[in-house]
Design an enzyme around this catalytic site. Structure first.
Site, short mmCIF file in Angstrom:
data_model
loop_
_atom_site.label_atom_id
_atom_site.label_comp_id
_atom_site.label_asym_id
_atom_site.label_seq_id
_atom_site.Cartn_x
_atom_site.Cartn_y
_atom_site.Cartn_z
N GLU A 323 -36.02 19.41 50.57
CA GLU A 323 -37.40 18.96 50.62
C GLU A 323 -38.20 20.17 51.11
OE1 GLU A 323 -38.59 16.22 49.64
OE2 GLU A 323 -36.81 14.96 49.44
N HIS A 434 -44.33 32.02 51.81
CA HIS A 434 -44.84 31.20 50.71
C HIS A 434 -45.00 32.11 49.49
CE1 HIS A 434 -46.85 28.40 48.29
NE2 HIS A 434 -47.41 27.66 49.25
N ASP A 474 -28.62 31.26 38.58
CA ASP A 474 -29.32 29.98 38.41
C ASP A 474 -30.84 30.21 38.38
OD1 ASP A 474 -29.51 27.26 38.10
OD2 ASP A 474 -29.40 26.80 40.23
N ASP A 512 -33.89 30.48 45.98
CA ASP A 512 -32.73 29.59 45.79
C ASP A 512 -31.46 30.31 45.35
OD1 ASP A 512 -31.08 27.47 45.59
OD2 ASP A 512 -32.21 26.39 44.05
N THR A 514 -28.33 29.33 45.88
CA THR A 514 -27.18 28.43 46.00
C THR A 514 -26.00 28.87 45.13
OG1 THR A 514 -28.70 26.60 46.38
CG2 THR A 514 -26.45 26.01 45.84
N1 LIG Z 1 -40.60 30.12 49.27
C1 LIG Z 1 -41.19 29.28 48.43
N2 LIG Z 1 -42.47 29.48 48.06
C2 LIG Z 1 -43.10 28.63 47.22
N3 LIG Z 1 -42.52 27.53 46.71
C3 LIG Z 1 -41.25 27.26 47.05
C4 LIG Z 1 -40.52 28.12 47.91
N4 LIG Z 1 -39.28 27.60 48.07
C5 LIG Z 1 -39.24 26.49 47.33
N5 LIG Z 1 -40.41 26.27 46.71
C6 LIG Z 1 -40.76 25.14 45.83
O1 LIG Z 1 -39.84 24.09 46.05
C7 LIG Z 1 -39.06 23.86 44.87
C8 LIG Z 1 -37.63 23.52 45.28
O2 LIG Z 1 -37.07 24.60 45.99
P1 LIG Z 1 -35.56 25.06 45.76
O3 LIG Z 1 -35.34 25.37 44.31
O4 LIG Z 1 -35.29 26.17 46.71
O5 LIG Z 1 -34.79 23.74 46.18
P2 LIG Z 1 -33.32 23.28 45.81
O6 LIG Z 1 -33.07 21.97 46.43
O7 LIG Z 1 -32.38 24.40 46.14
O8 LIG Z 1 -33.46 23.14 44.23
P3 LIG Z 1 -32.34 23.00 43.10
O9 LIG Z 1 -32.54 21.63 42.56
O10 LIG Z 1 -32.72 24.09 42.10
O11 LIG Z 1 -31.01 23.25 43.75
C9 LIG Z 1 -39.19 25.14 44.05
O12 LIG Z 1 -39.03 24.92 42.66
C10 LIG Z 1 -40.61 25.57 44.37
O13 LIG Z 1 -41.52 24.83 43.61
#
Ligand SMILES: Nc1ncnc2c1ncn2[C@@H]1O[C@H](COP(=O)(O)OP(=O)(O)OP(=O)(O)O)[C@@H](O)[C@H]1O
Length: 628
Positions: A323, A434, A474, A512, A514
């Site tokens: 989240e 951000h 990814d 991300d 992961t």
């Molecule tokens: N540092 C950041 N700056 C701006 N937006 C971000 C940032 N980190 C995450 N987000 C927003 O949040 C969303 C989800 O983040 P992230 O992909 O890191 O989560 P996740 O749970 O690892 O996702 P996934 O389903 O790909 O595993 C991103 O697609 C982006 O829109």
């Protein structure tokens, strides 16, 4: 410590981490996450949900969410004694399978997947968000931890984390894939220790020493110690532990006659009681806490109070694991860890794998340089700045739930309501800069911006490839974030060559990690995707899922079995081709601009790394190579 040489494959001295295969997993393996009716996988029978644009009320929808990772736990390799600037080229070590390369067949792919609408409004909303001018002072004494990662502790910290991690891996390996006891959160012994020192090594040393003595005092006679696991440690492992302990500058206790030193314990021969080792060496959770420079988890509101008032925290996005909230000018991604319940249809990440993600992010941070000093050989700023990490515990609290629900009502959240989390639930919070909005939501003003995006992503991958044999693995459009700014150029350094790139006012960050693979010189951190067959079974013709399959095909060209620990920089090229495909599919360009993208994509078929790609004529006008 002097660097020792080692190859990556076929070398007995490499230690493999106990992956999910070897650790008894009480969790139910789940291959499907909850899906909305429009969102189905695998058979192509349904497509990604459409995004509906409404003026003033932007709809945000992740279209990459229908990938499930069934695996839990990174599978990584420790490179004993390595911290060599000459990071070994794993690929050279991979026995090339004598296999005819199948010529690239042009498939007619049904790319008619989404009805995509651009989301300028999202940006406007972001810009309009009021930022707090000043960060309020910490409200709790427990928040007295690190205030400045960057300033004084980063290098020591990475080394210390690596050393502990290495000892753990050594123990796991030598004990025949035997999972040492985890320290339960509730019983964490860390709470009584306090790291107030600015010198982290000092604090670690003090903590470790006191813990050694406490371990002997507490465990030797206790009932608990009898029920704890016993493991044998081989000679190699003993040496490694001692080396690593040297690294941590552990000294013998003054009352050494009463209590043997840790070295003596290790040397005494097997079997060794794992309980005789300090807790941080057999508890991933404790290691994670220490990596976060914490003595105990904070509540989420304590953590957020570092940045702003909790009522000013706003949810801005979500992923299958995280989240994502905005707090002041920071992004905080909250990922539940170590619990038994499924979250968003997924098993929760474990502390151990999160610790590796922390190490990976810190390693990538090093490309940014510190204190105005830019690394000479490889440098760039396009990997999101990891500012901090926190371990938290407890419920979400009303304020976070309310922003979560508000976001959900506007954006149709795919995630479970975090209201369900109990007091015992633990989280890792990734605090990042951000980076702007993700590519999916970003509306290009012109083709220059698209060129800049491709250039910045390619350059970043090339730099990280050169520095750490990095592969993102990814890089879908939810994992590239973009912000507009006033700058017209950015600099990067690739293998000592300084380069300036025109940015046309956008700054691109990759997020991300992961699935990412990295060779830090100490260790190869990677995720073994062979344990996750589901990831390769996504919808046929879907650009993202085709890319996972192409990565697998690429790896199988070189090895008989899927060897995800190996270095295959071509995977970066595959994601760059994905990037061009997604741009061509989802964004609008003139036919001339579209053609130049297709030409670049075609050329990429013959490139084997992001670095190769940078030599393409596409980049000639946008990159300026500095002469010294
Ligand atoms: N540092 C950041 N700056 C701006 N937006 C971000 C940032 N980190 C995450 N987000 C927003 O949040 C969303 C989800 O983040 P992230 O992909 O890191 O989560 P996740 O749970 O690892 O996702 P996934 O389903 O790909 O595993 C991103 O697609 C982006 O829109």
């Amino acid at each position: 410590m002097s660097p020792k040489k080692g190859g990556v494959f076929g070398n007995d001295s490499f230690l493999m981490e106990v992956g999910s295969e070897n650790v008894p997993n009480t969790h139910q393996v789940v291959y499907k996450r909850r899906q909305t009716p429009k969102q189905q996988l695998g058979d192509g029978s349904s497509c990604i949900p459409e995004i509906v644009q409404q003026m003033g009320s932007p709809k945000w929808k992740r279209t990459d969410r229908n990938r499930n990772l069934s695996i839990k736990g990174r599978s990584s390799i420790w490179l004993p004694g390595a911290l060599d600037n000459n990071v070994p080229n794993a690929k050279q070590e991979v026995k090339k399978k004598k296999k005819k390369q199948i010529p690239h067949k042009k498939k007619s792919v049904n790319l008619n997947l989404y009805d995509f609408a651009k989301e300028r409004a999202y940006f406007e909303e972001l810009d309009a968000t009021e930022l707090l001018v000043e960060t309020p002072s910490p409200k709790s004494v427990r928040c007295l931890k690190k205030m400045a990662w960057e300033k004084d502790v980063t290098c020591d910290l990475i080394n210390a984390i690596f050393n502990r991690w290495r000892i753990s891996k050594t123990i796991l390996q030598s004990s025949g894939h035997f999972k040492l006891m985890e320290t339960p959160v509730a019983n964490s012994t860390c709470g009584s220790l306090s790291y107030r020192s600015n010198n982290l090594n000092e604090a670690l040393e003090c903590a470790i020493q006191s813990r050694i003595s406490r371990n002997f005092d507490d465990y030797e006679e206790s009932e608990a110690s009898k029920s704890r696991n016993i493991c044998s440690i081989g000679n190699l492992a003993k040496d490694s532990i001692i080396d690593s302990l040297d690294g941590l500058r552990i000294k013998e206790e003054s009352d050494e006659n009463e209590h043997p030193s840790l070295e003596e314990v290790v040397n005494k021969g097997s079997p060794l009681q794992s309980s005789s080792l300090p807790a941080e060496f057999h508890s991933d959770f404790t290691q994670l806490l220490m990596a976060c420079n914490q003595t105990e988890p904070l509540t989420l509101s304590e953590m957020f109070s570092q940045f702003c008032d909790i009522s000013d925290v706003k949810k801005i996005g979500e992923g299958a694991y995280g989240e994502v909230f905005k707090a002041n000018d920071n992004i905080c991604k909250i990922v539940p860890i170590d619990g038994d319940s499924l979250v968003n249809g997924e098993t929760q990440k474990r502390s151990g794998e999160v610790l590796e993600e922390v190490l990976l992010s810190l390693t990538l941070n090093s490309l940014r340089g510190r204190d105005g000093h830019v690394p000479d050989q490889n440098a760039c700023t396009n990997f999101i700045h990891a500012k901090d990490f926190w371990v938290c515990q407890g419920t979400y609290g009303d304020s976070l739930i309310s922003t979560w629900e508000e976001w959900g009502s506007k954006n149709e959240s795919l995630n479970d309501n975090p209201r369900e989390f109990s007091e015992r639930q633990c989280y890792i919070v990734f605090v990042q800069a951000h980076g702007g909005v993700d590519l999916e939501s970003f509306a290009f003003s012109d083709f220059n911006e698209a060129m800049s995006l491709i250039t910045q992503v390619t350059a970043a991958l090339a730099v990280a490839e050169a520095a750490f044999q990095f592969e993102h693995r990814d890089l879908h459009w939810g994992n590239i974030v973009i912000a507009r700014n006033e700058t017209s150029t950015m600099n990067f350094t690739l293998q000592g060559q300084k380069v300036t790139a025109k940015t046309f006012g956008i700054s691109v960050s990759i997020i991300d990690f992961t699935l990412s693979r990295i060779n830090t010189g100490e260790a190869i951190l990677y995720l073994d995707l062979s344990k996750d067959p589901y990831i390769f079974k996504g919808q046929k013709g879907h650009i993202q899922f085709e890319t996972y399959r192409k990565m697998k095909e690429e790896i199988l060209k070189y090895t008989d079995k899927e060897c995800w620990e190996g270095s295959f920089p071509k995977t970066n090229v595959l994601w760059l081709q994905y990037l061009i495909n997604i741009l061509l599919k989802e964004k609008s360009f003139t036919s001339k601009d579209g053609r130049s993208l297709r030409v670049l994509k075609k050329h990429m078929e013959s490139y084997n790394s992001a670095e190769d790609c940078l030599s393409d004529t596409f980049f000639h006008d946008i990159l300026v190579y500095q002469t010294t």
